[in-house]
Design a protein around this motif. Structure first.
Motif, PDB file in Angstrom:
ATOM      1  N   ALA A  23       0.832  -1.204   0.000  1.00  0.00           N
ATOM      2  CA  ALA A  23       0.000   0.000   0.000  1.00  0.00           C
ATOM      3  C   ALA A  23       0.870   1.258   0.000  1.00  0.00           C
ATOM      4  O   ALA A  23       1.962   1.277   0.580  1.00  0.00           O
ATOM      5  N   HIS A  40      -9.087   1.608   3.709  1.00  0.00           N
ATOM      6  CA  HIS A  40      -9.095   1.683   2.256  1.00  0.00           C
ATOM      7  C   HIS A  40      -7.654   1.915   1.833  1.00  0.00           C
ATOM      8  O   HIS A  40      -7.083   2.988   2.080  1.00  0.00           O
ATOM      9  N   ARG A  81      -4.510   1.957  -1.060  1.00  0.00           N
ATOM     10  CA  ARG A  81      -4.371   2.319  -2.462  1.00  0.00           C
ATOM     11  C   ARG A  81      -2.897   2.311  -2.860  1.00  0.00           C
ATOM     12  O   ARG A  81      -2.014   2.587  -2.048  1.00  0.00           O
ATOM     13  N   ASN A  82      -2.661   1.988  -4.115  1.00  0.00           N
ATOM     14  CA  ASN A  82      -1.340   2.181  -4.713  1.00  0.00           C
ATOM     15  C   ASN A  82      -1.523   2.495  -6.192  1.00  0.00           C
ATOM     16  O   ASN A  82      -2.670   2.645  -6.661  1.00  0.00           O
ATOM     17  N   ASP A  84      -6.852  -0.214  -5.796  1.00  0.00           N
ATOM     18  CA  ASP A  84      -7.220  -0.021  -4.397  1.00  0.00           C
ATOM     19  C   ASP A  84      -7.940  -1.254  -3.884  1.00  0.00           C
ATOM     20  O   ASP A  84      -8.450  -2.066  -4.655  1.00  0.00           O
ATOM     21  N   TRP A  85      -7.978  -1.398  -2.576  1.00  0.00           N
ATOM     22  CA  TRP A  85      -8.666  -2.523  -1.955  1.00  0.00           C
ATOM     23  C   TRP A  85      -9.034  -2.155  -0.522  1.00  0.00           C
ATOM     24  O   TRP A  85      -8.512  -1.215   0.057  1.00  0.00           O
TER      25      TRP A  85
END
Length: 400
Positions: free
Chosen positions: A55, A95, A97-98, A102-103
């Motif tokens: 992340a 939440h 993100r990269n 996202d996940w």
């Protein structure tokens, strides 16, 4: 026995965790990750900390979906922390993100323990009558989330983690809580569902990572040659054998005619291509055959999970899991129910005498002779290369 050092997880004025704690979490060597990760007090407020590899950004939310704070990346390996606008400790979602997407994930370290002091007492005493309800992997609802609760006995381990495809088999990501009085390690992983292969990654007392271990209390396993345990759903089968069970509750077995048909499920019959019959296929063939030939009972050679086909089940690695060779546990339940409805009893052989020394099994489970004798002269079968249970340990007797 030396546990890994649990550094003091105090927060500075800015709520930051000490650098030693951050490094230990990232390395997977912290003795008490629950003292660092999750929701922690910082002054008059709270901070959230998480370890999310890959992340670049993490935002914290309550389980109801309220955004409560943006976390800062403290370590490029994936350690995040930041102040959150909540008034009391509670489970959190993140939440992440990269650049690739996202996940969402729910933080297992923001949940309290599942086991309680009475569980500790009866487990330590060796008198827990339903140990299989507490140890192993169970899908439960806990503090507003649904997931899987894992618990395993490994009193001499420095660290125990749950690993699987859901965390890239990375033992740093789901390190368990050490219930020090009993040697039980536990962790509730929210959002995890049925059908997930998993094992335990155990660091022994000498600091050496052991071969990944299957769950001694697993209800389901992978089909050999794979050796992982599998998160099993609660039993869904609706039983219809009340007439059969009612009859035998009232009957005097000494005055009943009993004729037992002993059978090895894996070799009685097979499909034309040589593969095993499923439990439903066995039921369609075996139950009518037993009825027609006048037997009253079927006695199966061991159907517990075992790695080696020629052992006929007598070298088991999973006493609580019907072998996956013939299908899932519900399939076995349907077989037993079908036999009972046809008036046929079912007897199961089981093997408390010894166990194989396959590295994924019970042998040297936490880096010590836990289930077996430390001195092979006290119990080992050299002809079979199998270990004998140490019946002098209360926990081993409770397991059996």
């Amino acid at each position: 026995m030396r546990k890994p050092r649990a550094t003091a997880a105090t927060s500075g004025p800015d709520g930051l965790a000490p650098a030693g704690d951050v490094a230990a979490i990232v390395a997977g060597t912290h003795g008490d990750p629950f003292a660092v990760l999750g929701v922690q007090e910082a002054g008059k407020g709270f901070v959230a900390r998480c370890f999310v590899p890959n992340a670049e950004f993490v935002t914290a939310y309550t389980l109801t979906g309220k955004e409560i704070g943006e976390l800062s990346r403290r370590d490029d390996a994936g350690f995040f922390e930041g102040k959150v606008s909540i008034r009391k400790r509670q489970p959190l979602r993140y939440h992440a993100r990269n650049a690739g997407g996202d996940w969402w994930l729910t933080d297992p370290y923001s949940f309290g323990p599942v086991l309680g002091p009475m569980d500790d007492y009866y487990m330590a005493e060796g008198s827990h009558l339903r140990l299989f309800d507490k140890l192993g992997a169970h899908i439960i609802d806990h503090e507003g989330a649904t997931g899987v609760h894992f618990a395993v006995w490994a009193p001499n381990a420095r660290r125990v983690s749950v690993v699987g495809a859901f965390n890239d088999w990375d033992g740093r990501r789901h390190t368990m809580r050490d219930r020090k009085d009993t040697g039980i390690w536990e962790l509730f992983i929210p959002d995890l569902a049925a059908g997930q292969p998993y094992k335990f990654e155990i660091i022994g007392p000498d600091g050496v990572r052991l071969p990944l271990k299957a769950d001694p209390f697993a209800f389901e396993s992978e089909v050999r040659p794979a050796t992982a345990s599998v998160t099993a759903p609660p039993m869904a089968h609706q039983w219809g054998d009340e007439a059969h069970r009612g009859y035998w509750r009232k009957a005097d077995p000494r005055r009943e005619a009993i004729s037992i048909y002993e059978v090895h499920a894996g070799s009685w019959q097979r499909r034309d291509d040589g593969t095993f019959l499923s439990w439903d296929e066995l039921a369609a063939r075996l139950i009518p055959y037993v009825v027609d030939t006048g037997f009253t009972h079927i006695e199966f050679l061991p159907i517990s999970e075992h790695p080696y086909d020629p052992s006929w089940g007598y070298q088991t690695t999973g006493l609580y899991a019907p072998t996956a060779r013939f299908g899932d546990p519900d399939g076995f339940a349907r077989f037993v129910d079908g036999a009972h409805r046809a008036g046929i009893g079912v007897i199961l052989d089981w093997v408390p005498a010894h166990f194989p020394v396959d590295e994924h099994g019970l042998v040297q489970f936490d880096g010590t002779a836990l289930y077996e004798h430390a001195d092979p002269r006290q119990g080992f079968h050299p002809d079979w290369n199998t270990a004998i249970y140490n019946f002098g340990r209360r926990e081993v007797v409770s397991f059996l």
